[in-house]
Design an enzyme around this catalytic site. Structure first.
Site, PDB file in Angstrom:
ATOM      1  N   CYS A  36      81.355  17.181  -3.085  1.00  0.00           N
ATOM      2  CA  CYS A  36      82.132  16.187  -2.342  1.00  0.00           C
ATOM      3  C   CYS A  36      82.496  14.962  -3.175  1.00  0.00           C
ATOM      4  O   CYS A  36      83.360  14.185  -2.776  1.00  0.00           O
ATOM      5  CB  CYS A  36      81.362  15.749  -1.102  1.00  0.00           C
ATOM      6  SG  CYS A  36      81.036  17.102   0.050  1.00  0.00           S
ATOM      7  N   HIS A  71      84.603   9.333   1.401  1.00  0.00           N
ATOM      8  CA  HIS A  71      84.553  10.777   1.626  1.00  0.00           C
ATOM      9  C   HIS A  71      84.202  11.061   3.083  1.00  0.00           C
ATOM     10  O   HIS A  71      83.281  10.460   3.650  1.00  0.00           O
ATOM     11  CB  HIS A  71      83.518  11.421   0.710  1.00  0.00           C
ATOM     12  CG  HIS A  71      83.173  12.813   1.125  1.00  0.00           C
ATOM     13  ND1 HIS A  71      84.115  13.815   1.213  1.00  0.00           N
ATOM     14  CD2 HIS A  71      81.988  13.361   1.511  1.00  0.00           C
ATOM     15  CE1 HIS A  71      83.516  14.924   1.631  1.00  0.00           C
ATOM     16  NE2 HIS A  71      82.237  14.675   1.811  1.00  0.00           N
ATOM     17  N   ASN A 112      84.975  18.190   7.037  1.00  0.00           N
ATOM     18  CA  ASN A 112      84.576  17.852   5.671  1.00  0.00           C
ATOM     19  C   ASN A 112      85.226  18.853   4.719  1.00  0.00           C
ATOM     20  O   ASN A 112      84.845  20.019   4.671  1.00  0.00           O
ATOM     21  CB  ASN A 112      83.054  17.900   5.547  1.00  0.00           C
ATOM     22  CG  ASN A 112      82.559  17.582   4.140  1.00  0.00           C
ATOM     23  OD1 ASN A 112      83.337  17.442   3.208  1.00  0.00           O
ATOM     24  ND2 ASN A 112      81.247  17.481   3.992  1.00  0.00           N
TER      25      ASN A 112
END
Length: 339
Positions: free
Chosen positions: A110, A257, A287
């Protein structure tokens, strides 16, 4: 010299999976998912669509946004490549008609987009490239156990891309100072145990039959991961601001993020960042790992919320553990909506 943002594009696969859809096969509900994560739907790949396909679509849009087709290097950040070997970037470059340019992948989960921006900026600073196409692309739902209600609802697929060029540090779009970090002692907080050389070399040699099915999918330890994410992103974002000589009051948009809306809100609170300047789109896309930040930037720009001259703080956290942050003043870009 600096790396200057000159193009932006994003792509989401067409299949949309709502929380209600997941509730039909998992012991969960829309309320359970949305209150804990902020997610209401996500896009997923089907029928053989893979990370490379998403990367090509986003890359083409970024090139169109930039109005520029001469690219010296292609970098793809992904944790869900089409194959373990080779890298997906050379194929993406070929499919986009960019020829035999330098092309490689990087893996930082990520945090991949921020790490990739720093890598692209390094290519430009070292004069290895004047222009770089950098893409964060993920088909990560293929690596999540569809029967696991703790991880399956969280992730979505997609790609976001930017075109960077050589320029001056004072220009709009110039990437500011970076802060990057990692902590490998906590690697097991978010990991896929099987598939790599460690599993393949165990018990005297390769063998898939003895590997438990669940080892091929993501394992996540939610509570300690949450604590690490908030702490690391907050410190990293604060460090990047200080390096740039900015304060929180100078920031028009905090683009973190999109792992979990609670994490984003908690980091914003720790930074004393007002909610109205904290960007969120996790409710629509989930996500998407390395694609998360560019997809969010694309949404903000396409909606007109992100205007030229706006000061933007980027921050990410992911498996590794890894984290990173940077800043930039938003340039004047033409951006298409991905929705």
């Amino acid at each position: 010299m600096a790396a200057v943002l000159m193009g932006l594009g994003g792509y989401l696969p067409p299949k949309v999976v709502s929380n209600e859809d997941l509730s039909a096969t998992l012991d969960t509900t829309d309320e359970w998912i949305s209150t804990r994560t902020g997610i209401r739907q996500r896009h997923t790949v089907i029928d053989g669509l893979a990370t490379g396909d998403l990367a090509v679509e986003a890359g083409a849009k970024a090139l169109k946004s930039a109005g520029h087709s001469v690219i010296d290097a292609v970098v793809v950040a992904t944790t869900s490549p089409d194959r373990l070997c080779p890298a997906v970037a050379p194929e993406v470059a070929e499919r986009l008609g960019l020829g035999t340019v330098a092309a490689f992948d990087l893996t930082s989960a990520c945090s991949g987009f921020v790490y990739g921006l720093a890598t692209a900026a390094g290519l430009i600073a070292s004069e290895a490239a004047d222009t770089v196409l950098f893409i964060g692309a993920e088909a990560f739902t293929t690596l999540v156990n569809p029967a696991d209600r703790t991880t399956s609802p969280i992730f979505g697929d997609g790609a976001g891309a930017v075109v960077l060029r050589r320029g001056e540090p004072e220009e709009p779009g110039a990437l500011g100072p970076f802060d990057l970090g990692s902590d490998g002692s906590r690697a097991d907080l978010l990991a896929i145990p099987a598939g790599g050389s460690r599993q393949r070399s165990a018990n005297g040699g390769p063998g898939h039959d003895a590997v438990p099915t669940e080892d091929w999918y993501l394992r996540m330890m939610g509570r300690p991961l949450y604590q690490q994410a908030v702490e690391r992103m907050t410190r990293s974002a604060d460090t990047a601001l200080k390096k740039a000589g900015w304060t929180v009051d100078d920031v028009d948009w905090f683009v973190g993020h999109q792992a979990n809306v609670r994490i984003v809100r908690a980091v914003a609170e720790e930074l004393a960042m007002p909610e109205e300047r904290t960007a969120v789109n996790i409710d629509r896309v989930g996500n998407t790992l390395a694609a998360s930040i560019p997809l969010l930037l694309n949404d903000l720009a396409a909606d007109g919320a992100l205007r030229p001259g706006a000061r933007v703080l980027l921050s990410a956290f992911g498996a590794g553990l890894s984290w990173g942050s940077t800043v930039l003043e938003w340039p004047d870009l033409s951006v298409e909506s991905v929705h």
